[in-house]
Design an enzyme around this catalytic site. Structure first.
Site, PDB file in Angstrom:
ATOM      1  N   TRP A  16      -3.393  -2.213  -1.571  1.00  0.00           N
ATOM      2  CA  TRP A  16      -3.203  -3.537  -2.165  1.00  0.00           C
ATOM      3  C   TRP A  16      -3.731  -4.500  -1.106  1.00  0.00           C
ATOM      4  O   TRP A  16      -3.131  -4.638  -0.048  1.00  0.00           O
ATOM      5  CB  TRP A  16      -1.719  -3.785  -2.442  1.00  0.00           C
ATOM      6  N   LYS A  38       8.168 -11.689 -17.223  1.00  0.00           N
ATOM      7  CA  LYS A  38       7.655 -10.457 -17.855  1.00  0.00           C
ATOM      8  C   LYS A  38       6.347 -10.773 -18.582  1.00  0.00           C
ATOM      9  O   LYS A  38       5.385 -10.032 -18.465  1.00  0.00           O
ATOM     10  CB  LYS A  38       8.654  -9.875 -18.866  1.00  0.00           C
ATOM     11  N   ARG A  90       2.239   1.178  -6.058  1.00  0.00           N
ATOM     12  CA  ARG A  90       2.465   0.269  -4.929  1.00  0.00           C
ATOM     13  C   ARG A  90       1.233  -0.565  -4.611  1.00  0.00           C
ATOM     14  O   ARG A  90       1.293  -1.477  -3.780  1.00  0.00           O
ATOM     15  CB  ARG A  90       2.835   1.076  -3.686  1.00  0.00           C
ATOM     16  N   ASN A 136       0.041   0.764   6.222  1.00  0.00           N
ATOM     17  CA  ASN A 136       0.687  -0.131   5.268  1.00  0.00           C
ATOM     18  C   ASN A 136       1.377  -1.204   6.102  1.00  0.00           C
ATOM     19  O   ASN A 136       2.137  -0.878   7.008  1.00  0.00           O
ATOM     20  CB  ASN A 136       1.721   0.672   4.455  1.00  0.00           C
ATOM     21  N   GLY A 137       1.072  -2.468   5.842  1.00  0.00           N
ATOM     22  CA  GLY A 137       1.668  -3.552   6.625  1.00  0.00           C
ATOM     23  C   GLY A 137       0.589  -4.557   6.999  1.00  0.00           C
ATOM     24  O   GLY A 137      -0.512  -4.545   6.436  1.00  0.00           O
ATOM     25  N   CYS A 176       0.844  -1.188   0.000  1.00  0.00           N
ATOM     26  CA  CYS A 176       0.000   0.000   0.000  1.00  0.00           C
ATOM     27  C   CYS A 176       0.883   1.242   0.000  1.00  0.00           C
ATOM     28  O   CYS A 176       2.037   1.203   0.402  1.00  0.00           O
ATOM     29  CB  CYS A 176      -0.876   0.013   1.235  1.00  0.00           C
ATOM     30  N   LYS A 229       4.179  -2.900  -6.911  1.00  0.00           N
ATOM     31  CA  LYS A 229       5.602  -2.724  -7.214  1.00  0.00           C
ATOM     32  C   LYS A 229       6.502  -3.194  -6.072  1.00  0.00           C
ATOM     33  O   LYS A 229       7.457  -3.924  -6.283  1.00  0.00           O
ATOM     34  CB  LYS A 229       5.856  -1.246  -7.514  1.00  0.00           C
ATOM     35  N   GLU A 246      13.314 -14.786 -16.461  1.00  0.00           N
ATOM     36  CA  GLU A 246      12.903 -13.383 -16.454  1.00  0.00           C
ATOM     37  C   GLU A 246      11.960 -13.093 -17.630  1.00  0.00           C
ATOM     38  O   GLU A 246      10.994 -12.341 -17.491  1.00  0.00           O
ATOM     39  CB  GLU A 246      14.143 -12.476 -16.482  1.00  0.00           C
TER      40      GLU A 246
HETATM   41  C1  AGP Z   1       9.295  -8.110 -11.465  1.00  0.00           C
HETATM   42  O1  AGP Z   1       8.847  -7.587 -12.648  1.00  0.00           O
HETATM   43  C2  AGP Z   1       8.539  -7.709 -10.263  1.00  0.00           C
HETATM   44  N1  AGP Z   1       8.430  -6.313 -10.136  1.00  0.00           N
HETATM   45  C3  AGP Z   1       8.967  -8.430  -8.993  1.00  0.00           C
HETATM   46  O2  AGP Z   1       9.245  -9.766  -9.240  1.00  0.00           O
HETATM   47  C4  AGP Z   1      10.151  -7.785  -8.248  1.00  0.00           C
HETATM   48  O3  AGP Z   1      11.350  -8.005  -8.936  1.00  0.00           O
HETATM   49  C5  AGP Z   1      10.219  -8.364  -6.823  1.00  0.00           C
HETATM   50  O4  AGP Z   1       9.022  -8.111  -6.166  1.00  0.00           O
HETATM   51  C6  AGP Z   1      11.380  -7.814  -6.035  1.00  0.00           C
HETATM   52  O5  AGP Z   1      11.300  -6.425  -5.914  1.00  0.00           O
HETATM   53  P1  AGP Z   1      12.541  -5.607  -5.389  1.00  0.00           P
HETATM   54  O6  AGP Z   1      13.590  -5.692  -6.437  1.00  0.00           O
HETATM   55  O7  AGP Z   1      12.018  -4.215  -5.196  1.00  0.00           O
HETATM   56  O8  AGP Z   1      12.983  -6.234  -4.109  1.00  0.00           O
END
Ligand code: AGP
Length: 604
Positions: free
Chosen positions: A73, A484, A27, A99-100, A2, A599, A480
């Site tokens: 979220w 994606k 987020r 948030n948490g 969040c 994110k 990867e």
């Molecule tokens: C990948 O596209 C995602 N955004 C996700 O897997 C991300 O890499 C993962 O949550 C780790 O995030 P961070 O690099 O901020 O720790």
């Protein structure tokens, strides 16, 4: 997960909060809300959906200060108006955003209900508003501190009370909380992205700390009221880095920013005199490096896949045994921490809960931990012994692209540095430096082929499922690439080590299931061709991503310039980003904010 934002000052808080929420929306984006203190009491608006829907429903007369805002979220309770934050106490005098995760929320809810409190949401967070009101102390900060003593779990919270309009109280335990110091105004947010439009001067709270914000300043303390002093930091990025710059999606912008991002990751770090890397932030001298017997890389999602690639580069160049593990698994398996091992935590945001937990477990056991992090001053960056900043600029789109590539470059620099202290000769070091120097231009050349990649994406966008394969250093890129595609197009995608195909997944191959094959031009090229032949023998379409223009058995080829074998996989990852982007765009997906994701995963 969040996003939270708070404001106090002479302006109307509403537009400040809305702007902050827009910046935080990446987020979490299933519902949003805000509350401001107005002369008649709290004004509150919240809604299921995105910040633009919240904004559309806010009347002109909705004005006040201080205020708090939230973009959600969902963890406890479905996305709904009632579950959206802010949450209020029964008398609608206290408003909180959180948030948490409050782990003992079930017990606290039962306790509050037995005292006659009516809870109106299914969330864990709502208990905080009632606990603060129930504490009933003359100063909001004391009520917040009392309430938080009853809470188990993680939080970044901001609280306001309509009877004390001269303050906002914020606190942190396990979820990020940053103060923004303005001119006769103060802000707080879970991410600097919400602050930079208003100020570059920020203060990061640590776990177990709280702050009282007033228009003319702030006071920080521990939850048990011991005063603490924190020097403000100046944030590097200007607000412009958060714009779309003419692109339709942040993902597209960030993919195209990679030449500059990689150039920044390399800037000042290539030492041609000694054919090594200059990494001042590591805090490792030659004697330390000579004593390292093993390296373990930790991260989640794409950061973990970058770690897998980093392990191959470190083993290849430095000949130190290296492997990568998902931080989310590592933290729970009571890992054996070896005294002569070096641990590397990888995190774009530096706020991923599982990665932070892994770092803390390691530190508790006395390990030396380096961080590879993009966000300056983030928790992972602050808690590690040293590390490498990516300097990739803000990454807004949920799917990582430029930070994946920049992480790969940072790991290549680390491998080079370690290698040159161990057995890698100067000529070999120069070979790597020359190859890295070419990267920005080579990436540009891959981006120039976007129209071709889009054409291939449009040919295969109706597939229900795709396999991605690669061998050794190609395997992390296959992972990867699959990540994606599934994240942003919602097409099912799985990655396998190419030789594993015949141990099971080959059963899936047929005309309807394309395989994306990552095929570096390295010693394993003939082996990869065998895998492609096996797929073609079963009439499976192959999309090869490679630097070989003569590749047989492929229905389509995504071509990249040639690089050195240790580094080539990083270039092979670029077309797969554009492939996923164009598949998702052709299907009309919500590319920057794909369903169910966020994110920064700041909860377990
Ligand atoms: C990948 O596209 C995602 N955004 C996700 O897997 C991300 O890499 C993962 O949550 C780790 O995030 P961070 O690099 O901020 O720790």
């Amino acid at each position: 997960m969040c996003g939270i934002v708070a404001y106090i000052g002479s302006r109307d808080a509403t537009p400040v909060l809305l702007e902050g929420l827009q910046r935080l929306e990446y987020r979490g984006y299933d519902s949003a809300g805000l509350a401001v203190v107005a002369p008649g009491g709290l004004k509150v608006r919240k809604t299921t959906g995105k910040v633009r829907e919240l904004e559309a429903g806010i009347p002109r007369r909705f004005k006040g200060s201080p205020g708090v805002g939230h973009t959600r979220w969902a963890t406890h309770g479905v996305p709904s108006d009632a579950n959206a934050h802010p949450h209020l106490d029964g008398a609608a005098q206290v408003a909180i955003v959180h948030n948490g995760i409050i782990e003992n929320a079930t017990d606290l809810r039962a306790r509050l209900e037995s005292e006659g409190v009516t809870l109106v949401s299914e969330t864990d967070s709502e208990v905080l508003a009632h606990l603060i009101a129930r504490a009933g102390r003359p100063d909001l900060e004391d009520s917040v501190a009392d309430a938080l003593k009853l809470v188990e779990g993680t939080y970044g919270i901001a609280a306001i009370d309509s009877r004390q309009p001269d303050r906002v109280v914020v606190a942190r335990n396990g979820s990020p909380l940053i103060l923004g110091i303005g001119d006769k105004e103060m802000l707080a947010a879970s991410d600097v992205a919400a602050l930079v439009r208003f100020t570059r001067q920020v203060v990061h709270l640590e776990d177990g700390e709280m702050a009282v914000l007033r228009a003319d300043g702030y006071r920080t303390s521990t939850l048990d009221h011991r005063p603490i002093t924190r020097a403000p930091l100046t944030v590097e990025q200007g607000q412009d880095s958060y714009g779309l710059d003419g692109h339709i999606h942040y993902l597209h912008k960030e993919i195209h920013e990679q030449p500059e991002a990689v150039a920044r990751a390399l800037s000042g770090r290539l030492d041609r005199r000694f054919s090594t890397a200059h990494l001042g932030g590591l805090g490792l001298d030659a004697r330390d490096v000579a004593g390292i017997r093993r390296i373990k890389l930790l991260g989640c999602g794409s950061a973990y896949f970058a770690g897998l690639l980093g392990a191959t580069m470190i083993e290849g160049l430095a000949r130190i045994p290296a492997d990568a593990e998902s931080a989310s698994e590592f933290r729970y398996r009571n890992p054996v921490v070896e005294p002569d091992a070096l641990y590397v935590a990888i995190s774009q945001s530096g706020e991923t809960a599982d990665t932070i937990a892994a770092v803390r477990e390691l530190k508790r056991k006395g390990a030396r931990v380096l961080g590879i992090v993009n966000v300056v001053g983030s928790t992972v960056a602050r808690e590690c012994d040293g590390g490498i900043y990516l300097h990739a600029g803000p990454e807004i789109s949920v799917a990582s692209t430029k930070t994946f590539t920049s992480t790969g470059v940072a790991l290549a620099l680390l491998a080079l540095y370690l290698g040159r202290i161990r057995d890698l000769g100067p000529a070999e070091g120069k070979r790597i430096i020359d190859a890295l120097s070419e990267f920005p231009d080579q990436i540009r050349r891959v981006l120039d082929t976007e129209a071709d990649i889009a054409g291939v994406a449009n040919r295969f966008n109706q597939s229900a499922s795709m396999l991605f394969i690669g061998r050794v250093s190609g395997y992390p890129i296959a992972e990867e690439g699959a990540q994606k595609l599934k994240e942003i197009s919602y097409i099912h995608a799985e990655a396998y080590a190419a030789p594993e195909l015949k141990h099971g997944p080959l059963a899936l191959i047929g005309p309807e299931v394309p395989t994306v094959a990552v095929v570096p031009d390295d010693a394993l090229y003939p082996k990869n061709l065998s895998s492609l032949a096996e797929i073609r023998a079963r009439r499976g379409p192959v999309i090869a991503v490679t630097s070989r223009s003569d590749i047989p058995d492929a229905e389509a080829a995504l071509l990249v310039p040639r690089s050195e074998p240790e580094l080539a996989p990083l270039l092979l990852g670029i077309p797969l980003q554009l492939f996923a982007y164009h598949v998702a765009a052709s299907l009309g997906r919500d590319i920057d904010q794909p369903r169910n994701l966020a994110k920064s995963v700041t909860v377990e």
